[in-house]
Design a protein around this motif. Structure first.
Motif, PDB file in Angstrom:
ATOM      1  N   MET A   1      25.089  55.281  38.661  1.00 52.11           N
ATOM      2  CA  MET A   1      26.054  54.799  37.696  1.00 52.11           C
ATOM      3  C   MET A   1      25.637  53.411  37.212  1.00 52.11           C
ATOM      4  O   MET A   1      25.324  52.534  38.005  1.00 52.11           O
ATOM      5  N   GLN A   2      25.628  53.227  35.930  1.00 50.38           N
ATOM      6  CA  GLN A   2      25.251  51.944  35.347  1.00 50.38           C
ATOM      7  C   GLN A   2      26.495  51.074  35.162  1.00 50.38           C
ATOM      8  O   GLN A   2      27.525  51.528  34.690  1.00 50.38           O
ATOM      9  N   VAL A   3      26.366  49.834  35.558  1.00 44.01           N
ATOM     10  CA  VAL A   3      27.471  48.882  35.435  1.00 44.01           C
ATOM     11  C   VAL A   3      27.362  48.181  34.090  1.00 44.01           C
ATOM     12  O   VAL A   3      26.285  47.741  33.699  1.00 44.01           O
ATOM     13  N   ASN A   4      28.481  48.086  33.396  1.00 48.92           N
ATOM     14  CA  ASN A   4      28.516  47.354  32.139  1.00 48.92           C
ATOM     15  C   ASN A   4      28.908  45.909  32.426  1.00 48.92           C
ATOM     16  O   ASN A   4      30.075  45.568  32.533  1.00 48.92           O
ATOM     17  N   PHE A   5      27.896  45.053  32.584  1.00 47.87           N
ATOM     18  CA  PHE A   5      28.132  43.661  32.946  1.00 47.87           C
ATOM     19  C   PHE A   5      28.871  42.890  31.860  1.00 47.87           C
ATOM     20  O   PHE A   5      29.418  41.831  32.116  1.00 47.87           O
ATOM     21  N   THR A   6      28.862  43.409  30.643  1.00 50.02           N
ATOM     22  CA  THR A   6      29.518  42.692  29.549  1.00 50.02           C
ATOM     23  C   THR A   6      30.988  43.055  29.400  1.00 50.02           C
ATOM     24  O   THR A   6      31.694  42.416  28.634  1.00 50.02           O
ATOM     25  N   SER A   7      31.471  44.050  30.132  1.00 48.57           N
ATOM     26  CA  SER A   7      32.859  44.459  29.965  1.00 48.57           C
ATOM     27  C   SER A   7      33.818  43.422  30.543  1.00 48.57           C
ATOM     28  O   SER A   7      33.553  42.785  31.563  1.00 48.57           O
ATOM     29  N   GLU A   8      34.932  43.254  29.875  1.00 50.68           N
ATOM     30  CA  GLU A   8      35.938  42.297  30.330  1.00 50.68           C
ATOM     31  C   GLU A   8      36.489  42.697  31.703  1.00 50.68           C
ATOM     32  O   GLU A   8      36.737  41.840  32.556  1.00 50.68           O
ATOM     33  N   GLU A   9      36.643  43.981  31.927  1.00 54.30           N
ATOM     34  CA  GLU A   9      37.150  44.471  33.218  1.00 54.30           C
ATOM     35  C   GLU A   9      36.213  44.060  34.359  1.00 54.30           C
ATOM     36  O   GLU A   9      36.653  43.600  35.413  1.00 54.30           O
ATOM     37  N   TYR A  10      34.906  44.216  34.151  1.00 55.55           N
ATOM     38  CA  TYR A  10      33.933  43.820  35.173  1.00 55.55           C
ATOM     39  C   TYR A  10      34.017  42.323  35.438  1.00 55.55           C
ATOM     40  O   TYR A  10      34.014  41.884  36.591  1.00 55.55           O
ATOM     41  N   ARG A  11      34.093  41.527  34.375  1.00 55.21           N
ATOM     42  CA  ARG A  11      34.154  40.064  34.532  1.00 55.21           C
ATOM     43  C   ARG A  11      35.396  39.646  35.296  1.00 55.21           C
ATOM     44  O   ARG A  11      35.331  38.793  36.174  1.00 55.21           O
ATOM     45  N   LYS A  12      36.533  40.255  34.992  1.00 56.41           N
ATOM     46  CA  LYS A  12      37.770  39.920  35.702  1.00 56.41           C
ATOM     47  C   LYS A  12      37.671  40.285  37.175  1.00 56.41           C
ATOM     48  O   LYS A  12      38.083  39.522  38.042  1.00 56.41           O
ATOM     49  N   GLU A  13      37.127  41.465  37.459  1.00 57.26           N
ATOM     50  CA  GLU A  13      36.988  41.896  38.851  1.00 57.26           C
ATOM     51  C   GLU A  13      36.039  40.968  39.615  1.00 57.26           C
ATOM     52  O   GLU A  13      36.308  40.589  40.757  1.00 57.26           O
ATOM     53  N   LEU A  14      34.955  40.602  38.985  1.00 57.73           N
ATOM     54  CA  LEU A  14      33.999  39.689  39.605  1.00 57.73           C
ATOM     55  C   LEU A  14      34.659  38.349  39.940  1.00 57.73           C
ATOM     56  O   LEU A  14      34.526  37.840  41.057  1.00 57.73           O
ATOM     57  N   LYS A  15      35.415  37.801  38.997  1.00 56.58           N
ATOM     58  CA  LYS A  15      36.086  36.519  39.227  1.00 56.58           C
ATOM     59  C   LYS A  15      37.158  36.640  40.317  1.00 56.58           C
ATOM     60  O   LYS A  15      37.304  35.739  41.138  1.00 56.58           O
ATOM     61  N   ARG A  16      37.874  37.754  40.341  1.00 53.79           N
ATOM     62  CA  ARG A  16      38.871  37.972  41.409  1.00 53.79           C
ATOM     63  C   ARG A  16      38.201  38.027  42.771  1.00 53.79           C
ATOM     64  O   ARG A  16      38.674  37.430  43.742  1.00 53.79           O
ATOM     65  N   ASN A  17      37.088  38.746  42.846  1.00 55.57           N
ATOM     66  CA  ASN A  17      36.370  38.857  44.117  1.00 55.57           C
ATOM     67  C   ASN A  17      35.828  37.511  44.575  1.00 55.57           C
ATOM     68  O   ASN A  17      35.899  37.179  45.764  1.00 55.57           O
TER      69      ASN A  17
END
Length: 64
Positions: free
Chosen positions: A1-17
């Motif tokens: 599965m390829q991760v979309n690093f530019t997606s807002e959802e990914y960025r929010k999850e990364l910052k939460r983590n």
């Protein structure tokens, strides 16, 4: 599965983590880790504010 690093959802999850890791490190008195993760949080905030997240290569490198 390829991760979309530019997606807002990914960025929010990364910052939460990152925030969670920083909090856990602080509660365990792991100051060096807490400071390092705080620096990462600041970096991602800066990248987000300058819209650098549109470049997948930059985010792949920082997320590795």
């Amino acid at each position: 599965m390829q991760v979309n690093f530019t997606s807002e959802e990914y960025r929010k999850e990364l910052k939460r983590n990152l925030h969670t890791i920083k909090g856990i490190a602080s509660s365990l008195n792991l100051r060096t880790i807490s400071i390092f993760v705080h620096t990462l949080e600041d970096l991602f905030k800066a990248l987000d504010s300058k819209n650098i997240f549109s470049n997948n290569k930059v985010i792949e490198l920082v997320s590795s």
